[in-house]
Design a protein around this motif. Sequence first.
Motif, short mmCIF file in Angstrom:
data_model
loop_
_atom_site.label_atom_id
_atom_site.label_comp_id
_atom_site.label_asym_id
_atom_site.label_seq_id
_atom_site.Cartn_x
_atom_site.Cartn_y
_atom_site.Cartn_z
N ASN A 298 0.84 -1.20 0.00
CA ASN A 298 0.00 0.00 0.00
C ASN A 298 0.88 1.25 0.00
O ASN A 298 1.56 1.54 0.98
CB ASN A 298 -0.90 -0.01 1.24
N SER A 299 0.87 2.00 -1.09
CA SER A 299 1.76 3.16 -1.24
C SER A 299 1.31 4.35 -0.40
O SER A 299 2.01 5.36 -0.34
CB SER A 299 1.84 3.58 -2.70
N LYS A 300 0.17 4.24 0.27
CA LYS A 300 -0.30 5.35 1.09
C LYS A 300 -0.36 5.01 2.57
O LYS A 300 -0.96 5.73 3.36
CB LYS A 300 -1.68 5.81 0.59
N LYS A 301 0.28 3.90 2.93
CA LYS A 301 0.30 3.48 4.33
C LYS A 301 1.73 3.47 4.85
O LYS A 301 2.65 3.05 4.16
CB LYS A 301 -0.33 2.09 4.47
N ASP B 109 0.87 -4.49 5.34
CA ASP B 109 0.76 -3.96 3.99
C ASP B 109 1.10 -2.46 3.93
O ASP B 109 0.38 -1.67 3.33
CB ASP B 109 -0.65 -4.19 3.44
N LYS C 287 4.02 0.24 2.76
CA LYS C 287 5.21 0.36 1.93
C LYS C 287 6.27 1.26 2.57
O LYS C 287 7.46 1.10 2.33
CB LYS C 287 4.83 0.94 0.55
#
Length: 221
Positions: free
Chosen positions: A2-5, A113, A115
């Motif tokens: 997850n690129s926003k986590k 999850d 990133k």
Amino acid sequence: MNSKKALVVFSGGQDSTTCLFWAMKQFDEVEAVTFNYGQRHIEELQCAEEIAEELNIRHHILDMSLLNQLAPSALTRNDQEIIEKEGELPSTFVPGRNLLFFSFAGVLAKQIDAKHIITGVCETDFSGYPDCRDQFVKSLNVTLNLSMEESFVIHTPLMWLDKAETWELADQLKALDFVREKTLTCYNGVKGDGCGTCPACKLRGRGLQQYLNHREEGKRA
């Protein structure tokens, strides 16, 4: 991934709490991880828990007590004196600490999850710890990605900031009073402005005064 986590390596101290506020501005979802490695003061863990709860951050505490067994230092032993000598690593250095912390943070990040991994290490105002240097962090970032075939990004927002600039960042994030009053940086386990005499408190206090003076001069200009 997850690129926003993001996952913040979190001790409840000034630097990691500033990084937590920074991460909350940068990412949609943020969690925090704290390591119980037998540090001198259990208050550090309690402080981290309290901050995470107040900010509504999901908080993980991982048992790293083996580190205390393997690498005793003044940071993990009350019977060892805190000593800093010119040209030597201070007695508070815990060999392998950030190597293990960031590695386990990577394993946890994969499970949740996330990133992005954020840490408050700094090469500007530090005690010469080799595991706080930019070169080490970049190297471990590559190793983590190779070890799990992932694309983690380790962020170090404070890497090139001195303590005054770290206070400035906290102020820009509207968190200066929070960081000043609710974090624990002191080697003697005193929250807020601390004992005022240990190396961590002297560094923190000197940086705060420099920033407040600079801010005041800016208002008068």
